[in-house]
Every structure is written in C-alpha cells, then in structure tokens.
Design an enzyme around this catalytic site. Sequence first.
Site, PDB file in Angstrom:
ATOM      1  N   ASP A  58     -32.728  38.725  35.018  1.00  0.00           N
ATOM      2  CA  ASP A  58     -32.125  37.777  33.878  1.00  0.00           C
ATOM      3  C   ASP A  58     -30.600  37.767  34.046  1.00  0.00           C
ATOM      4  OD1 ASP A  58     -31.442  36.155  32.024  1.00  0.00           O
ATOM      5  OD2 ASP A  58     -32.199  37.521  30.201  1.00  0.00           O
ATOM      6  N   LYS A  60     -28.847  34.863  34.570  1.00  0.00           N
ATOM      7  CA  LYS A  60     -28.498  33.391  33.879  1.00  0.00           C
ATOM      8  C   LYS A  60     -27.452  32.945  34.671  1.00  0.00           C
ATOM      9  CE  LYS A  60     -30.109  34.303  29.105  1.00  0.00           C
ATOM     10  NZ  LYS A  60     -30.235  35.843  29.285  1.00  0.00           N
ATOM     11  N   ASP A  63     -23.065  29.192  38.312  1.00  0.00           N
ATOM     12  CA  ASP A  63     -21.845  29.138  38.998  1.00  0.00           C
ATOM     13  C   ASP A  63     -21.980  27.967  40.025  1.00  0.00           C
ATOM     14  OD1 ASP A  63     -19.227  29.899  40.192  1.00  0.00           O
ATOM     15  OD2 ASP A  63     -19.579  31.793  39.273  1.00  0.00           O
ATOM     16  N   ILE A  64     -20.899  27.923  40.831  1.00  0.00           N
ATOM     17  CA  ILE A  64     -21.058  26.850  41.900  1.00  0.00           C
ATOM     18  C   ILE A  64     -22.047  26.917  43.027  1.00  0.00           C
ATOM     19  CG2 ILE A  64     -18.399  26.268  41.524  1.00  0.00           C
ATOM     20  CD1 ILE A  64     -17.931  27.706  43.988  1.00  0.00           C
ATOM     21  N   ILE A 177     -45.208  35.445  17.429  1.00  0.00           N
ATOM     22  CA  ILE A 177     -46.067  35.646  18.889  1.00  0.00           C
ATOM     23  C   ILE A 177     -47.297  34.735  18.943  1.00  0.00           C
ATOM     24  CG2 ILE A 177     -47.215  37.753  18.499  1.00  0.00           C
ATOM     25  CD1 ILE A 177     -46.256  38.392  21.449  1.00  0.00           C
ATOM     26  N   ARG A 191     -36.960  44.051  21.964  1.00  0.00           N
ATOM     27  CA  ARG A 191     -36.701  45.091  20.755  1.00  0.00           C
ATOM     28  C   ARG A 191     -37.820  45.135  20.112  1.00  0.00           C
ATOM     29  NH1 ARG A 191     -31.674  42.000  18.242  1.00  0.00           N
ATOM     30  NH2 ARG A 191     -32.664  40.221  19.149  1.00  0.00           N
TER      31      ARG A 191
HETATM   32  O1  O7E Z   1     -34.765  39.560  21.062  1.00  0.00           O
HETATM   33  P1  O7E Z   1     -35.284  40.570  21.855  1.00  0.00           P
HETATM   34  O2  O7E Z   1     -35.034  42.073  21.637  1.00  0.00           O
HETATM   35  O3  O7E Z   1     -36.887  40.463  21.959  1.00  0.00           O
HETATM   36  O4  O7E Z   1     -35.139  40.079  23.506  1.00  0.00           O
HETATM   37  C1  O7E Z   1     -34.954  38.844  23.864  1.00  0.00           C
HETATM   38  C2  O7E Z   1     -34.408  38.812  25.190  1.00  0.00           C
HETATM   39  O5  O7E Z   1     -34.501  37.450  25.859  1.00  0.00           O
HETATM   40  C3  O7E Z   1     -33.000  39.221  25.668  1.00  0.00           C
HETATM   41  O6  O7E Z   1     -33.043  40.013  27.041  1.00  0.00           O
HETATM   42  C4  O7E Z   1     -32.397  37.996  25.491  1.00  0.00           C
HETATM   43  O7  O7E Z   1     -31.075  38.162  26.210  1.00  0.00           O
HETATM   44  C5  O7E Z   1     -33.317  37.025  26.381  1.00  0.00           C
HETATM   45  N1  O7E Z   1     -33.176  35.675  25.830  1.00  0.00           N
HETATM   46  C6  O7E Z   1     -33.220  35.244  24.350  1.00  0.00           C
HETATM   47  O8  O7E Z   1     -33.475  36.050  23.414  1.00  0.00           O
HETATM   48  N2  O7E Z   1     -33.057  33.878  24.184  1.00  0.00           N
HETATM   49  C7  O7E Z   1     -32.860  32.957  24.835  1.00  0.00           C
HETATM   50  O9  O7E Z   1     -32.652  31.895  24.726  1.00  0.00           O
HETATM   51  C8  O7E Z   1     -32.978  33.484  26.589  1.00  0.00           C
HETATM   52  C9  O7E Z   1     -33.096  34.671  26.711  1.00  0.00           C
HETATM   53  C10 O7E Z   1     -33.293  35.030  28.104  1.00  0.00           C
HETATM   54  O10 O7E Z   1     -34.080  36.034  28.397  1.00  0.00           O
HETATM   55  O11 O7E Z   1     -33.306  34.067  29.087  1.00  0.00           O
HETATM   56  C11 O7E Z   1     -33.834  34.268  30.194  1.00  0.00           C
HETATM   57  C12 O7E Z   1     -35.083  34.530  30.152  1.00  0.00           C
END
Ligand code: O7E
Length: 211
Positions: A58, A60, A63-64, A177, A191
């Site tokens: 993850d 994200k 970039d170019i 969930i 978490r």
């Molecule tokens: O809230 P939690 O602790 O259950 O963690 C959620 C995880 O998903 C955390 O790593 C956060 O960065 C990621 N996440 C989001 O919470 N919201 C988003 O919109 C996108 C992500 C994410 O993981 O994006 C890529 C999968």
Amino acid sequence: MTELILSLDLCDRRQAASIAESCAPYIDAVKVGYPLVLSAGLGIVQDLAGLGLPLIADFKVADIPNTNRLICDAVFSAGFDAVIAHGFVGPDAVRTCVEVAHDRGGAVYVVAEMSHPGAVEFFHGGVAERIATLAVNCRADGIIAPATRPDRIGRLREIVGRRTIYSPGVGTQGGDIDTVAGLVDGVIVGRSIYEAEDPAAEAKLLSRIRR
Ligand code: O7E
C-alpha cells in the site's frame, strides 16, 4: 467469498510479524504500507513471506510514469504480490503500474474514493466515478472504495462490474463490516484487529465474512 485483509500498520517489526502470524489462519492477505516499511525496513516482506498469504504493497503510487515504473519494479522485486496506486495521476501513470504488475504476475488496485471524512472534498462530484472508469480502461485489477460510504460502493460497483473492490474503513473509522462485506470482494481491517487485546480472536470473529 469476501476476503478479510489485515492492514498491518504497526511500526515494530517483531510485533508486526507476530500479529500477522497469529492472525494468518483467519485472513486472506496482508496489506503493508509506509508505517511498517519505513520503520522496519523492506526486510519485513521476507518475514511475512512464510505466512503463504498474498502481500499487498500500500504505497498509493502517484507519480509520473517513469517514477511509477521504478517504484513498481522495486515493489515486485521485494516480493509483494500487488500494489495500490492512485488514479488521479492519469491514465499513462496508472497504465505503467499495470504493465509492470502484469509483467511480474502481480496486480494493481486503484484508489477510487477514500474513506476518511475529508475525502469528499475532492473525490465527490464525479471524480471517484472517473477514476473508477480510468481503472477499468487501464486494465487495473480492481479499485479501493470506502467502507464508510456503502452507497458509494454501490455506485462504483456499477462502473467496475466484476472487477475486484477492496474496502477499508470498517470498525475504527465507523464502517459496518457486515453491511460492506456483501458489497465488496475484500474488507481491509487494521486497528480493530491489531489493537485488540487478542488480535487473532478478533480476526477469527471478523472472518465470518469469508463464508
Ligand atoms: O482504519 P484501520 O485501522 O482499519 O486501517 C485502514 C487502513 O486502510 C489503513 O492502512 C489506511 O491507510 C487504509 N485506507 C483507508 O483507511 N482508507 C482509504 O480510503 C484507503 C486506504 C487504503 O489502504 O488504500 C489502499 C488500500
């Protein structure tokens, strides 16, 4: 079956590996991001490889095209099975991630809309829909959509069809969930699992969505 994906946002290498190992029987993949890799180093990938579960990077990626290529090459060389990329950077940048991933037998998931409250500032008003369309056109393997807004998942599902939707934001961020599990291919949970007194027991409880 809806997958349960553990988001391993811990900063201690041994604790992260130990929680992932205890939860492994109840989960389908592990998502690793900046908090863990920047704290523990890329060696964490080798620690987790023994679990026999897909590892999702993850980062994200946003970039170019050339930089995206370098990042994705490094991601798959490190042993990851999939990478998360941002879509707002445009089709050439996303296509580069997809090319590298598919050459390496991996997958790319594009963030269509984020789960936090402030995400509505830019993702609403048609942007998330355009990013989801872009993900389809670029042959990405799926998208990320917010568990905090199930109605939005429904809208994005209309666009991506049978492509994978992974959804973060349940538990601590407020998403339910059981509501979300029926709408997506996988639920990403951090978490609520790793901060639980007994992470394995919590993962087992949440693994009811896998039925
Ligand atoms: O809230 P939690 O602790 O259950 O963690 C959620 C995880 O998903 C955390 O790593 C956060 O960065 C990621 N996440 C989001 O919470 N919201 C988003 O919109 C996108 C992500 C994410 O993981 O994006 C890529 C999968």
